[in-house]
Motif scaffolding. Structure first.
Motif, short mmCIF file in Angstrom:
data_model
loop_
_atom_site.label_atom_id
_atom_site.label_comp_id
_atom_site.label_asym_id
_atom_site.label_seq_id
_atom_site.Cartn_x
_atom_site.Cartn_y
_atom_site.Cartn_z
N GLY A 193 98.40 54.37 66.12
CA GLY A 193 99.75 53.82 66.29
C GLY A 193 99.81 52.79 67.41
N ALA A 194 99.11 53.09 68.51
CA ALA A 194 99.06 52.15 69.63
C ALA A 194 98.34 50.86 69.23
N LEU A 195 97.30 51.00 68.43
CA LEU A 195 96.56 49.83 67.94
C LEU A 195 97.46 48.94 67.09
N VAL A 196 98.18 49.54 66.16
CA VAL A 196 99.08 48.77 65.29
C VAL A 196 100.18 48.11 66.12
N ALA A 197 100.70 48.84 67.09
CA ALA A 197 101.75 48.28 67.96
C ALA A 197 101.22 47.07 68.73
N GLN A 198 99.99 47.16 69.23
CA GLN A 198 99.41 46.04 69.96
C GLN A 198 99.16 44.85 69.05
N LEU A 199 98.71 45.11 67.83
CA LEU A 199 98.50 44.02 66.87
C LEU A 199 99.82 43.33 66.55
N CYS A 200 100.90 44.10 66.46
CA CYS A 200 102.22 43.51 66.20
C CYS A 200 102.65 42.61 67.35
N LYS A 201 102.23 42.95 68.56
CA LYS A 201 102.53 42.10 69.72
C LYS A 201 101.67 40.83 69.71
N ASP A 202 100.41 41.00 69.28
CA ASP A 202 99.46 39.88 69.30
C ASP A 202 99.68 38.88 68.18
N GLU B 1 102.30 37.23 65.24
CA GLU B 1 103.70 37.06 64.84
C GLU B 1 103.94 37.46 63.40
N LYS B 2 103.01 37.12 62.52
CA LYS B 2 103.18 37.36 61.09
C LYS B 2 102.58 38.70 60.66
N ASP B 3 103.32 39.39 59.80
CA ASP B 3 102.82 40.65 59.26
C ASP B 3 101.53 40.46 58.48
N GLU B 4 101.42 39.34 57.78
CA GLU B 4 100.23 39.06 56.98
C GLU B 4 98.98 39.02 57.86
N ASP B 5 99.12 38.48 59.08
CA ASP B 5 97.98 38.43 60.00
C ASP B 5 97.59 39.83 60.47
N VAL B 6 98.58 40.67 60.75
CA VAL B 6 98.31 42.06 61.14
C VAL B 6 97.64 42.79 59.98
N ASN B 7 98.16 42.61 58.77
CA ASN B 7 97.59 43.25 57.58
C ASN B 7 96.14 42.84 57.37
N LYS B 8 95.86 41.55 57.53
CA LYS B 8 94.48 41.05 57.37
C LYS B 8 93.57 41.66 58.41
N TYR B 9 94.05 41.74 59.65
CA TYR B 9 93.23 42.28 60.73
C TYR B 9 92.93 43.76 60.49
N LEU B 10 93.95 44.53 60.09
CA LEU B 10 93.73 45.95 59.80
C LEU B 10 92.75 46.13 58.65
N ASP B 11 92.87 45.29 57.62
CA ASP B 11 91.96 45.35 56.48
C ASP B 11 90.54 45.02 56.92
N LYS B 12 90.40 43.99 57.72
CA LYS B 12 89.07 43.57 58.21
C LYS B 12 88.45 44.67 59.07
N MET B 13 89.27 45.26 59.91
CA MET B 13 88.81 46.34 60.77
C MET B 13 88.37 47.55 59.92
N SER C 179 109.06 44.11 57.91
CA SER C 179 109.20 44.75 56.59
C SER C 179 107.98 44.57 55.69
N SER C 180 107.17 43.56 55.90
CA SER C 180 105.99 43.37 55.05
C SER C 180 104.71 43.88 55.70
N LEU C 181 104.85 44.61 56.79
CA LEU C 181 103.70 45.21 57.46
C LEU C 181 103.16 46.37 56.62
N CYS C 182 101.87 46.37 56.35
CA CYS C 182 101.21 47.51 55.69
C CYS C 182 100.56 48.33 56.79
N TYR C 183 101.33 49.28 57.32
CA TYR C 183 100.95 50.04 58.51
C TYR C 183 99.56 50.68 58.36
#
Length: 181
Positions: free
Chosen positions: A24-33, A35-47, A124-128
């Protein structure tokens, strides 16, 4: 001194709550880093992909599963063995098409969202839990199976269930898996 003959190596487990809170802390930090949900989703998928490529080796060593001969066998192993082994849950499996290469894993309980009530405002488009998609895709690729893995439904987005869709992109080569006589 000799070693005991058939002793299995011991694996250390971390506290589930610690893992879930750290994720949860990781996802929260990615949301801060990002701006776009798509970028967070890509990073989580890559990770997740990176984790999956390494985790498959541990899975194969610890589970002693045999070679699978169909996509439905593979999906059953993922649901009944891998999810149980690493997340402590067993999702139900449905086949979504007649060519038997599209499946859904339906999670009644998702341990990664145990302490999450809702997605952050404006996300809303974040895939947690997109990390799970990457893990599955990476593990399948390491055993030479290309697959598209996505979230189809998510309780965090108001859906009734959490559903992960897995589409195998190429057919298994039947000749490779036939026993030679």
């Amino acid at each position: 001194m000799s070693r005991p003959a058939h002793r299995r190596p011991e694996y250390q487990k971390i506290n589930k709550d610690l893992f879930v809170l750290t994720y949860g802390a990781l996802v929260a930090q990615l949301c801060k880093d990002y701006e776009k949900d798509e970028d967070v989703n890509k990073y989580l998928d890559k990770m997740g992909y990176g984790i999956g490529t390494r985790l498959v080796e541990d899975f194969l060593a610890r589970s002693c599963v045999r070679r699978c001969h169909s996509y439905s066998e593979i999906i059953d192993i993922i649901a009944q063995v891998a999810f149980k082994m690493y997340l402590g849950i067993t999702p139900s499996v449905t086949c979504n098409n007649s060519s038997r290469n599209e499946f859904s894993l339906i999670l009644d309980k998702n341990p990664l969202v145990e302490f999450v009530e809702e997605l952050p405002p404006g996300r809303s488009s974040l895939c947690y839990c997109n990390l799970l998609c990457g893990i599955i895709r990476g593990a399948l690729e390491m055993v030479h199976l290309a697959a598209d893995v996505t979230f189809l439904q998510d309780r965090l987005k108001g859906d009734s269930v959490t559903e992960i869709g897995i589409t195998f992109l190429k057919k298994l080569d039947e000749k490779k898996y036939r026993r030679k006589k």
